[in-house]
Design a protein around this motif. Structure first.
Motif, PDB file in Angstrom:
ATOM      1  N   ARG A   1     -19.787 129.136  25.919  1.00 15.57           N
ATOM      2  CA  ARG A   1     -19.976 129.852  24.660  1.00 15.57           C
ATOM      3  C   ARG A   1     -19.470 129.013  23.492  1.00 15.57           C
ATOM      4  N   ASP A   2     -19.916 129.392  22.289  1.00 13.38           N
ATOM      5  CA  ASP A   2     -19.512 128.675  21.079  1.00 13.38           C
ATOM      6  C   ASP A   2     -18.011 128.732  20.867  1.00 13.38           C
ATOM      7  N   ASP A   3     -17.411 129.919  21.093  1.00 15.32           N
ATOM      8  CA  ASP A   3     -15.966 130.035  20.886  1.00 15.32           C
ATOM      9  C   ASP A   3     -15.195 129.166  21.884  1.00 15.32           C
ATOM     10  N   MET A   4     -15.731 129.013  23.084  1.00 18.79           N
ATOM     11  CA  MET A   4     -15.087 128.154  24.078  1.00 18.79           C
ATOM     12  C   MET A   4     -15.193 126.685  23.661  1.00 18.79           C
ATOM     13  N   VAL A   5     -16.324 126.297  23.076  1.00 21.36           N
ATOM     14  CA  VAL A   5     -16.483 124.930  22.584  1.00 21.36           C
ATOM     15  C   VAL A   5     -15.427 124.610  21.534  1.00 21.36           C
ATOM     16  N   ALA A   6     -15.246 125.546  20.603  1.00 25.61           N
ATOM     17  CA  ALA A   6     -14.260 125.331  19.543  1.00 25.61           C
ATOM     18  C   ALA A   6     -12.857 125.197  20.114  1.00 25.61           C
ATOM     19  N   ARG A   7     -12.539 126.031  21.100  1.00 29.07           N
ATOM     20  CA  ARG A   7     -11.205 125.994  21.710  1.00 29.07           C
ATOM     21  C   ARG A   7     -10.988 124.698  22.473  1.00 29.07           C
ATOM     22  N   LEU A   8     -12.008 124.258  23.201  1.00 32.25           N
ATOM     23  CA  LEU A   8     -11.898 123.011  23.950  1.00 32.25           C
ATOM     24  C   LEU A   8     -11.755 121.814  23.014  1.00 32.25           C
ATOM     25  N   CYS A   9     -12.542 121.791  21.949  1.00 28.88           N
ATOM     26  CA  CYS A   9     -12.445 120.702  20.978  1.00 28.88           C
ATOM     27  C   CYS A   9     -11.068 120.663  20.324  1.00 28.88           C
ATOM     28  N   GLU A  10     -10.553 121.855  20.015  1.00 28.86           N
ATOM     29  CA  GLU A  10      -9.223 121.936  19.411  1.00 28.86           C
ATOM     30  C   GLU A  10      -8.155 121.433  20.376  1.00 28.86           C
ATOM     31  N   ALA A  11      -8.299 121.798  21.665  1.00 27.28           N
ATOM     32  CA  ALA A  11      -7.325 121.363  22.669  1.00 27.28           C
ATOM     33  C   ALA A  11      -7.365 119.849  22.852  1.00 27.28           C
ATOM     34  N   ILE A  12      -8.583 119.293  22.861  1.00 22.70           N
ATOM     35  CA  ILE A  12      -8.720 117.847  23.008  1.00 22.70           C
ATOM     36  C   ILE A  12      -8.121 117.123  21.811  1.00 22.70           C
ATOM     37  N   GLN A  13      -8.364 117.665  20.615  1.00 15.88           N
ATOM     38  CA  GLN A  13      -7.801 117.070  19.404  1.00 15.88           C
ATOM     39  C   GLN A  13      -6.276 117.127  19.433  1.00 15.88           C
ATOM     40  N   GLU A  14      -5.740 118.266  19.865  1.00 13.79           N
ATOM     41  CA  GLU A  14      -4.289 118.425  19.961  1.00 13.79           C
ATOM     42  C   GLU A  14      -3.716 117.438  20.974  1.00 13.79           C
ATOM     43  N   LEU A  15      -4.406 117.286  22.098  1.00 10.24           N
ATOM     44  CA  LEU A  15      -3.951 116.345  23.126  1.00 10.24           C
ATOM     45  C   LEU A  15      -3.928 114.920  22.581  1.00 10.24           C
ATOM     46  N   SER A  16      -4.948 114.574  21.798  1.00  8.24           N
ATOM     47  CA  SER A  16      -5.011 113.236  21.219  1.00  8.24           C
ATOM     48  C   SER A  16      -3.847 112.993  20.261  1.00  8.24           C
ATOM     49  N   VAL A  17      -3.529 114.019  19.460  1.00  5.54           N
ATOM     50  CA  VAL A  17      -2.410 113.894  18.510  1.00  5.54           C
ATOM     51  C   VAL A  17      -1.099 113.708  19.260  1.00  5.54           C
ATOM     52  N   ARG A  18      -0.896 114.544  20.300  1.00  4.87           N
ATOM     53  CA  ARG A  18       0.348 114.451  21.058  1.00  4.87           C
ATOM     54  C   ARG A  18       0.469 113.108  21.781  1.00  4.87           C
ATOM     55  N   GLU A  19      -0.650 112.607  22.259  1.00  6.10           N
ATOM     56  CA  GLU A  19      -0.641 111.303  22.920  1.00  6.10           C
ATOM     57  C   GLU A  19      -0.243 110.208  21.934  1.00  6.10           C
ATOM     58  N   LYS A  20      -0.752 110.298  20.726  1.00  5.40           N
ATOM     59  CA  LYS A  20      -0.413 109.323  19.689  1.00  5.40           C
ATOM     60  C   LYS A  20       1.066 109.416  19.324  1.00  5.40           C
ATOM     61  N   GLU A  21       1.573 110.650  19.214  1.00  5.97           N
ATOM     62  CA  GLU A  21       2.985 110.847  18.888  1.00  5.97           C
ATOM     63  C   GLU A  21       3.881 110.291  19.991  1.00  5.97           C
ATOM     64  N   LEU A  22       3.520 110.587  21.244  1.00  5.79           N
ATOM     65  CA  LEU A  22       4.318 110.099  22.369  1.00  5.79           C
ATOM     66  C   LEU A  22       4.317 108.581  22.412  1.00  5.79           C
ATOM     67  N   SER A  23       3.171 107.983  22.168  1.00  3.34           N
ATOM     68  CA  SER A  23       3.081 106.531  22.183  1.00  3.34           C
ATOM     69  C   SER A  23       3.970 105.915  21.102  1.00  3.34           C
ATOM     70  N   ALA A  24       3.971 106.534  19.906  1.00  2.00           N
ATOM     71  CA  ALA A  24       4.799 106.017  18.816  1.00  2.00           C
ATOM     72  C   ALA A  24       6.285 106.168  19.130  1.00  2.00           C
ATOM     73  N   ILE A  25       6.672 107.309  19.698  1.00  2.00           N
ATOM     74  CA  ILE A  25       8.075 107.534  20.068  1.00  2.00           C
ATOM     75  C   ILE A  25       8.506 106.531  21.134  1.00  2.00           C
ATOM     76  N   MET A  26       7.647 106.304  22.131  1.00  3.56           N
ATOM     77  CA  MET A  26       7.970 105.345  23.186  1.00  3.56           C
ATOM     78  C   MET A  26       8.122 103.931  22.614  1.00  3.56           C
ATOM     79  N   SER A  27       7.270 103.579  21.680  1.00  6.58           N
ATOM     80  CA  SER A  27       7.380 102.262  21.046  1.00  6.58           C
ATOM     81  C   SER A  27       8.681 102.143  20.259  1.00  6.58           C
ATOM     82  N   GLY A  28       9.056 103.237  19.580  1.00  2.00           N
ATOM     83  CA  GLY A  28      10.328 103.240  18.858  1.00  2.00           C
ATOM     84  C   GLY A  28      11.509 103.097  19.801  1.00  2.00           C
ATOM     85  N   ALA A  29      11.428 103.759  20.967  1.00  2.26           N
ATOM     86  CA  ALA A  29      12.502 103.662  21.960  1.00  2.26           C
ATOM     87  C   ALA A  29      12.629 102.230  22.477  1.00  2.26           C
TER      88      ALA A  29
END
Length: 286
Positions: A24-52
Motif C-alpha cells: 500500500r501507499d502508506d506502507m511505501v511511505a513508512r518503508l522509505c522513511e525507515a530506510i532514510q532514518e537507517l541511512s542517517v543513523r549509519e552516517k552518524e555511527l560512522s562519524a562517531i566511530m571515526s571520531g573515536a
C-alpha cells in the motif's frame, strides 16, 4: 545473514512493488522513511566511530580535536566553527583552532574571547545550546567588529569531572540546527574531552618520567662522588696499619683517605696526653 544492498536499490525495489500493487501507499511511505532514518543513523555511527579513532590515535590534542571537529561539522552540516579551551582563570576561551568556512573574518585572533553570551550557557549548563537566528539575537552585541556573519550557532561543551573545560563551536549550517544536532555535537564534545584528558595524562606521564630520570641522574652523580668502605679490614693489632688488597700495609689515615671522602686532622686524646706528655696538662680546662 548480511544483505548487501544500497539504499537507492531498496527504494527502487519498493517502488517496483508499489506499481505491482503488492504494498500500500502508506506502507511505501513508512518503508522509505525507515530506510532514510537507517541511512542517517549509519552516517552518524560512522562519524562517531571515526571520531573515536582520532582519540585512540593518541595524537596531540590539537590534531585529535581538529579531526573530531571536522567529523562533527561534516555530519551536522555546519560550515565554520572552532574548538577552544577554558583558560586557567575560567574567564576566557583560548582558541585551539578556528575554521571560518571561507567567510571573511577581520577579528584579531589574539583578542580575548570572554565567557559570555550563548557560549556561557553551554559552559554553565554543561550541555549543548544553539540559536538559529543569531544575527538578531540578544547576544549579537557581544560580537567584535569585523567578525564574520553567523546565521546560526551551536556550542557543545567538553566536560571533564562534571565541569566544562572547553567548547566545540559550530556555525552557519544551511538549515536550522535541531535537537538531534545538539545530541550529536554532545557526543563529539565527549570524545574531545577524552582526547584532552588523554593528552593531559600523557603530558603528566612525560613530565613524571623526566623528573624520574633527573632524580636518577642526580643520584648517580651523588653516588659517583661517594666512596664506601665495606667488608673485613685486616688491621695490625699494634701499629694499626691496614693491609690493602695488594698485601701492602698502609697507615690507617692513608687507607681511609684513599677509599672514602673522609679527611683527617690530627689531635691527641686525653689518655695519650697523660701518657706521653705528663708534664703538660693539655686538658686542664675540662
Amino acid at each position: 545473514m548480511t544483505i548487501d544492498v544500497s539504499r537507492t536499490d531498496l527504494l527502487k525495489e519498493i517502488q517496483a512493488l508499489k506499481k505491482k500493487s503488492f504494498i500500500r501507499d502508506d506502507m511505501v511511505a513508512r518503508l522509505c522513511e525507515a530506510i532514510q532514518e537507517l541511512s542517517v543513523r549509519e552516517k552518524e555511527l560512522s562519524a562517531i566511530m571515526s571520531g573515536a579513532k582520532a582519540v585512540l590515535g593518541q595524537k596531540g590534542f590539537k590534531e585529535s580535536a581538529r579531526a573530531i571537529f571536522d567529523y562533527c561539522k561534516d555530519l551536522i552540516g555546519a560550515t565554520s566553527g572552532y574548538v577552544a579551551l577554558l583558560n586557567e582563570t575560567g574567564e576566557e576561551n583560548e582558541v585551539v583552532f578556528l575554521e571560518s568556512g571561507g567567510l571573511p573574518c577581520m577579528v584579531d585572533p589574539e583578542l580575548p574571547m570572554p565567557i559570555r553570551g550563548l557560549r556561557s550557557e553551554a559552559y554553565y549548563l554543561n550541555q549543548a545550546v544553539y540559536h538559529n537566528d543569531f544575527m538578531n539575537s540578544e547576544w549579537i552585541d557581544f560580537m567584535p567588529k569585523g567578525h564574520m556573519t553567523l546565521k546560526n550557532v551551536m556550542f557543545a561543551p567538553l566536560v571533564i569531572d562534571g565541569k566544562s573545560v572547553g567548547l566545540i563551536g559550530l556555525a552557519n549550517k544551511a538549515t536550522d540546527f535541531n535537537d538531534n544536532d545538539a545530541e550529536m555535537a554532545t557526543g563529539f564534545g565527549e570524545l574531545a574531552a577524552i582526547a584532552l584528558q588523554n593528552s593531559r595524562n600523557l603530558d603528566q606521564r612525560v613530565e613524571a618520567e623526566r623528573q624520574r630520570e633527573k632524580v636518577i641522574e642526580n643520584l648517580n652523580e651523588a653516588l659517583s662522588q661517594v666512596k664506601k668502605l665495606s667488608g673485613l679490614l685486616p688491621i695490625c693489632a699494634h701499629c694499626k696499619k691496614i693491609r690493602d688488597d695488594k698485601g701492602y700495609w698502609t697507615q690507617i689515615e692513608s687507607y681511609i683517605h684513599e677509599h672514602s671522602e673522609a679527611r683527617f686532622s690530627h689531635g691527641i686524646c686525653k689518655a695519650c696526653a697523660e701518657k706521653y706528655y705528663p708534664d703538660i696538662d693539655i686538658y686542664e680546662d675540662e
